[in-house]
Design a protein around this motif. Structure first.
Motif, PDB file in Angstrom:
ATOM      1  N   GLN A 125      -5.150   1.778  -2.193  1.00  0.00           N
ATOM      2  CA  GLN A 125      -4.171   1.609  -3.276  1.00  0.00           C
ATOM      3  C   GLN A 125      -4.215   0.173  -3.797  1.00  0.00           C
ATOM      4  O   GLN A 125      -4.155  -0.072  -5.008  1.00  0.00           O
ATOM      5  CB  GLN A 125      -2.749   1.898  -2.778  1.00  0.00           C
ATOM      6  CG  GLN A 125      -2.516   3.319  -2.313  1.00  0.00           C
ATOM      7  CD  GLN A 125      -2.375   4.292  -3.457  1.00  0.00           C
ATOM      8  OE1 GLN A 125      -1.966   3.930  -4.553  1.00  0.00           O
ATOM      9  NE2 GLN A 125      -2.740   5.535  -3.211  1.00  0.00           N
ATOM     10  N   GLU A 157       0.853  -1.196   0.000  1.00  0.00           N
ATOM     11  CA  GLU A 157       0.000   0.000   0.000  1.00  0.00           C
ATOM     12  C   GLU A 157       0.887   1.243   0.000  1.00  0.00           C
ATOM     13  O   GLU A 157       0.706   2.159  -0.804  1.00  0.00           O
ATOM     14  CB  GLU A 157      -0.914  -0.025   1.231  1.00  0.00           C
ATOM     15  CG  GLU A 157      -1.872   1.136   1.365  1.00  0.00           C
ATOM     16  CD  GLU A 157      -3.101   1.049   0.467  1.00  0.00           C
ATOM     17  OE1 GLU A 157      -3.301   0.005  -0.199  1.00  0.00           O
ATOM     18  OE2 GLU A 157      -3.870   2.024   0.418  1.00  0.00           O
ATOM     19  N   LYS A 165       1.511   4.059  -2.940  1.00  0.00           N
ATOM     20  CA  LYS A 165       1.139   5.429  -2.591  1.00  0.00           C
ATOM     21  C   LYS A 165       2.308   6.372  -2.822  1.00  0.00           C
ATOM     22  O   LYS A 165       2.141   7.469  -3.367  1.00  0.00           O
ATOM     23  CB  LYS A 165       0.676   5.480  -1.141  1.00  0.00           C
ATOM     24  CG  LYS A 165       0.166   6.838  -0.747  1.00  0.00           C
ATOM     25  CD  LYS A 165      -0.749   6.799   0.455  1.00  0.00           C
ATOM     26  CE  LYS A 165      -1.551   8.116   0.442  1.00  0.00           C
ATOM     27  NZ  LYS A 165      -1.860   8.632   1.699  1.00  0.00           N
TER      28      LYS A 165
END
Lengths: 223, 236
Positions: free
Chosen positions: A180, A137, A141
């Motif tokens: 994400q 994630e 990001k």
């Protein structure tokens, strides 16, 4: 001799599934020979086809390759899914190794003794949501790109999608805290080769059931 | 700052030992930071240095690398110990995975009950004699070269020597039926970088003892135990 890679394994996911995923994602057609009995396995060993007497085995480019990681590395390298240099390869390796650890827990779940199943499932959920998914994630990001490494589709992306889907089969809401990864899952699922693999009738194997577990136990003499 | 690679682990073999071997064989000097207290481990965890909250950790070329296999791959690639092309790499990978499995079995022994240990030790000896060593014996016999792959020193040779010595610690005469491996052991042990590593005072670690096990337990609280039959996981 067709020239296509030939996968020798049980008719089920197990340790061969990541290899099926990677070949499919690379757009490589392959054949499969399913081992259904202990005798068939013993014959393969006796014939000298299995370097360390184990499956998976993949016949590819004149080699009878064994050892899941060796096979995956070879395919990734051959089909340009292994980064552009040593450092990208290092990142892909780190990500793949982490994902493999999580995948291993999922793979072994059906073989847990009955009294440990719930506990092991809880472990998977904890590890997925606290240890592994947060890493990916954050990576996505931070660079804002579609793919994990080097702004380019790689083995790491294939393996991450595979483990996301595998964990979701057990814990459907597992991605709820990971926007994400949700976007990643959609994007990767729509890569044409992967989309094809996710459709019914592909070489993708269903989740392990009791029949699969029984077959494995019998073939590998684990009863 | 280029600097030497820095290894973070317990003061013992564990999963870091193969990395020490590879760096040493490549002639690369490295530093070590030993995790001796729970506080040190927690500090490392909180620093965000451990991608998956685990050691080994190796700081190398500006990266904080974790995952033993990733670290080993990188070092092998960097120092030209990974073959000349994809196919040689494939063979090195296969050979390395085999020795890793064998050493992995040995690594588990000190963590087991006395009863399991005895059973698994017997299994290790059997596997070494009938599954693993015959493969390398045959490879060396078939091509007659000094090294396992591509007639050139590689990671596969280093790992095989490490595995041989580890099994010999369990059973000193394990190589009695393997003349090629005996010769191989002699040859590879005499490579200058390896010879140096095998001498007292090097960074090579001794086999695990009770103190090492206790220290590991103290430092590394595994919050979630995955209950699974050891046998199935290891010996499939």
């Amino acid at each position: 001799m067709s020239g296509k890679p030939r996968l020798v394994y049980i008719n089920g996911r197990g340790r061969m599934e990541p290899i099926r995923w990677l070949l499919a994602a690379a757009g490589v057609e392959f054949e499969e020979k399913f081992v259904e009995t202990k005798e068939q396995l013993e014959k393969l060993v006796k014939d000298g086809d299995l370097l360390f007497h184990q499956l998976p085995m993949v016949e590819i480019d004149g080699m009878k390759m064994v050892q899941t990681r060796a096979i995956l590395s070879y395919i990734a390298g051959k089909y340009n899914l292994y980064g552009k240099d040593l450092k990208e390869r290092a990142l892909i390796d780190m990500y793949v190794e982490g994902i493999t650890d999580l995948m291993q827990m999922v793979m072994m779940l059906p073989f847990s003794p009955a009294e440990a199943k719930a506990k092991n499932l809880a472990s998977i959920e904890e590890k997925a949501t606290k240890r592994y998914f947060p890493v990916f994630e954050k990576v996505l990001k931070q660079h804002g790109q579609d793919f994990l490494v080097g702004n380019r589709f790689s083995w790491a992306d294939v393996q991450l999608l595979e483990v996301i889907l595998a964990v979701e089969e057990k814990i459907p809401a597992v991605l709820s805290g990971f926007p994400q990864l949700q976007a990643f899952k959609t994007k990767m699922s729509n890569v044409p080769t992967i989309k094809k693999f996710l459709q019914p009738g592909s070489a993708r194997k269903p989740p392990p059931d009791d029949n699969y577990v029984a077959t494995v136990m019998s073939i590998f003499n684990l009863n | 700052m280029a600097g030497k690679p820095k290894l973070y682990y317990f003061d013992g073999r564990g999963k870091m030992e193969s990395i020490r071997w590879l760096l040493a064989a490549a002639g690369v000097e490295f530093e070590e930071k030993f995790l001796e207290t729970r506080e040190q481990y927690e500090k490392l965890l909180q620093s965000g240095s451990l991608l998956f909250q685990q050691v080994p950790l190796v700081e190398i070329d500006g990266m904080k690398m974790v995952q033993t296999r990733a670290i080993l791959n990188y070092i092998a690639g960097k120092y030209n110990l990974y073959g000349k092309d994809l196919k040689e790499r494939a063979w090195i990978d296969m050979y390395v995975e085999g020795t890793t499995d064998l050493m992995g079995m040995i690594m588990q022994l000190p963590l087991q009950s006395a009863e399991m240990r005895e059973k698994n030790l017997a299994l290790i000896i059997e596997r070494a004699k009938t599954r693993y060593f015959p493969v390398y014996e045959k490879a060396l016999k078939d091509h007659g070269h000094d090294y396992l792959v591509g007639n050139k020193f590689s990671w596969a040779d280093i790992q095989l020597l490490e595995a041989i010595l580890m099994v010999e610690e369990c059973k000193p005469d394990i190589l009695s039926a393997f003349p090629q491996l005996q010769a191989f052991k002699g040859r590879i042990s005499n490579i200058p970088t390896i010879k140096k590593f095998l001498q007292p005072g090097s960074q090579r670690k001794p086999p695990a003892d009770d103190k090492y096990i206790a220290n590991r337990g103290k430092c590394c609280l595994t919050s979630v135990r995955f209950h699974f039959p050891q046998l199935l996981l290891k010996y499939l």
